[in-house]
Design a protein around this motif. Sequence first.
Motif, short mmCIF file in Angstrom:
data_model
loop_
_atom_site.label_atom_id
_atom_site.label_comp_id
_atom_site.label_asym_id
_atom_site.label_seq_id
_atom_site.Cartn_x
_atom_site.Cartn_y
_atom_site.Cartn_z
N ALA A 44 88.62 15.30 -19.98
CA ALA A 44 89.23 15.13 -21.29
C ALA A 44 90.46 14.24 -21.20
CB ALA A 44 89.60 16.49 -21.88
N GLY A 45 91.15 14.26 -20.09
CA GLY A 45 92.33 13.43 -19.92
C GLY A 45 92.01 12.03 -19.40
N ASN A 46 90.77 11.77 -19.03
CA ASN A 46 90.40 10.48 -18.46
C ASN A 46 89.70 9.61 -19.51
OD1 ASN A 46 89.59 8.30 -16.93
ND2 ASN A 46 89.03 9.56 -15.16
N ARG A 47 90.47 9.04 -20.39
CA ARG A 47 89.94 8.22 -21.48
C ARG A 47 89.21 6.98 -20.96
NH1 ARG A 47 89.51 9.04 -26.26
NH2 ARG A 47 90.06 6.97 -26.93
N LYS A 48 89.66 6.47 -19.81
CA LYS A 48 89.03 5.25 -19.28
C LYS A 48 87.57 5.50 -18.92
CE LYS A 48 89.40 1.70 -15.77
NZ LYS A 48 90.02 1.25 -14.55
N LYS A 49 87.28 6.60 -18.22
CA LYS A 49 85.89 6.91 -17.86
C LYS A 49 85.04 7.15 -19.11
CE LYS A 49 85.89 8.78 -13.21
NZ LYS A 49 85.60 9.96 -12.38
N LEU A 50 85.61 7.85 -20.06
CA LEU A 50 84.88 8.11 -21.30
C LEU A 50 84.60 6.82 -22.05
CD1 LEU A 50 86.54 11.35 -22.70
CD2 LEU A 50 84.15 11.04 -22.08
N LYS A 51 85.58 5.95 -22.10
CA LYS A 51 85.40 4.68 -22.81
C LYS A 51 84.33 3.83 -22.12
CE LYS A 51 87.91 0.80 -24.72
NZ LYS A 51 89.17 0.20 -25.02
N GLU A 52 84.35 3.78 -20.80
CA GLU A 52 83.34 3.03 -20.06
C GLU A 52 81.95 3.62 -20.32
OE1 GLU A 52 84.62 3.20 -16.00
OE2 GLU A 52 86.24 1.77 -16.32
N PHE A 53 81.85 4.94 -20.27
CA PHE A 53 80.57 5.59 -20.53
C PHE A 53 80.08 5.27 -21.95
CE2 PHE A 53 78.39 9.21 -22.51
CZ PHE A 53 77.20 9.14 -21.82
N CYS A 54 80.96 5.39 -22.90
CA CYS A 54 80.56 5.14 -24.29
C CYS A 54 80.10 3.70 -24.50
CB CYS A 54 81.71 5.48 -25.25
SG CYS A 54 81.97 7.26 -25.45
N GLY A 55 80.74 2.75 -23.81
CA GLY A 55 80.30 1.36 -23.91
C GLY A 55 78.88 1.17 -23.40
N VAL A 56 78.58 1.79 -22.26
CA VAL A 56 77.23 1.70 -21.69
C VAL A 56 76.23 2.42 -22.60
CG1 VAL A 56 75.79 2.33 -19.70
CG2 VAL A 56 78.12 1.51 -19.33
N LEU A 57 76.64 3.54 -23.14
CA LEU A 57 75.78 4.32 -24.05
C LEU A 57 75.40 3.51 -25.28
CD1 LEU A 57 74.53 7.10 -24.92
CD2 LEU A 57 76.77 7.63 -25.92
N VAL A 58 76.37 2.90 -25.92
CA VAL A 58 76.11 2.12 -27.13
C VAL A 58 75.25 0.90 -26.80
CG1 VAL A 58 77.19 0.71 -28.94
CG2 VAL A 58 78.11 2.97 -28.39
N ASP A 59 75.53 0.24 -25.69
CA ASP A 59 74.71 -0.91 -25.28
C ASP A 59 73.25 -0.49 -25.09
OD1 ASP A 59 76.95 -2.51 -25.33
OD2 ASP A 59 77.17 -2.61 -23.14
N TYR A 60 73.04 0.63 -24.44
CA TYR A 60 71.68 1.09 -24.15
C TYR A 60 70.92 1.42 -25.44
CZ TYR A 60 67.68 3.60 -22.38
OH TYR A 60 66.40 4.00 -22.14
N VAL A 61 71.51 2.24 -26.29
CA VAL A 61 70.78 2.63 -27.50
C VAL A 61 70.58 1.44 -28.43
CG1 VAL A 61 71.44 5.06 -27.36
CG2 VAL A 61 72.81 3.53 -28.76
N SER A 62 71.52 0.51 -28.44
CA SER A 62 71.37 -0.69 -29.27
C SER A 62 70.24 -1.57 -28.75
CB SER A 62 72.68 -1.50 -29.29
OG SER A 62 73.70 -0.74 -29.88
N ALA A 63 70.16 -1.76 -27.45
CA ALA A 63 69.08 -2.57 -26.87
C ALA A 63 67.73 -1.97 -27.21
CB ALA A 63 69.25 -2.68 -25.35
N GLY A 64 67.64 -0.66 -27.17
CA GLY A 64 66.38 -0.01 -27.53
C GLY A 64 65.97 -0.35 -28.95
N HIS A 65 66.87 -0.20 -29.87
CA HIS A 65 66.54 -0.40 -31.28
C HIS A 65 66.38 -1.86 -31.67
CE1 HIS A 65 66.46 3.63 -32.93
NE2 HIS A 65 67.36 3.93 -32.02
N PHE A 66 67.19 -2.73 -31.11
CA PHE A 66 67.19 -4.11 -31.58
C PHE A 66 66.42 -5.07 -30.69
CE2 PHE A 66 71.12 -2.22 -33.36
CZ PHE A 66 70.72 -2.24 -34.68
N GLU A 67 65.94 -4.61 -29.54
CA GLU A 67 65.18 -5.49 -28.67
C GLU A 67 63.86 -4.85 -28.24
OE1 GLU A 67 67.39 -7.47 -25.43
OE2 GLU A 67 69.16 -6.52 -26.30
N ILE A 68 63.95 -3.77 -27.52
CA ILE A 68 62.79 -3.18 -26.86
C ILE A 68 61.76 -2.67 -27.85
CG2 ILE A 68 61.98 -1.48 -25.19
CD1 ILE A 68 63.87 -3.67 -24.05
#
Length: 157
Positions: A44-68
């Motif tokens: 909860a105190g490590n915003r950097k790890k959460l932000k990195e994870f969320c960036g990868v998460l959004v990229d992945y789900v977006s690629a699924g919907h808009f490409e794959i």
Amino acid sequence: MLESCQNAQERWGGVHKLIDRWLQERQKLVEAFDRLGETPEALAGNRKKLKEFCGVLVDYVSAGHFEIYEQLIAEAKAFDDERGLELAETIFPRIDVITQFALDFNDHCDKGDCSCAQTLTGKLKELGSRLHERFELEDCLIEVLHNAHKEEAAVQA
């Protein structure tokens, strides 16, 4: 979760560069998720790890919907694959629900609402479960479409 990701890469790696790249992105997502496996208080105190994870998460789900998914549907239509199109109609609504949950998780963290360790732990557990389900649904879709078109594509080549 990582093991199922590696199995998918082994089964469909090389089939199509777009799918290969997406499966690699899935692996990055799983690895980023696994890195979040710290204690809830530390996470909860490590915003950097959460932000990195969320960036990868959004990229992945977006690629699924808009490409794959668009590519898989186009392939099914090109091969006049009624079974694949019916499967997609069945699977996509569930994937949409999971995508919305993932995007809501991202928005929740973007707003800074991830500082409560107890809430974050529960949301991550549910997100992990939903991502696992999504991977299985995606694997099913890829497998059915790939297997249905593999021989036809070889004949046309």
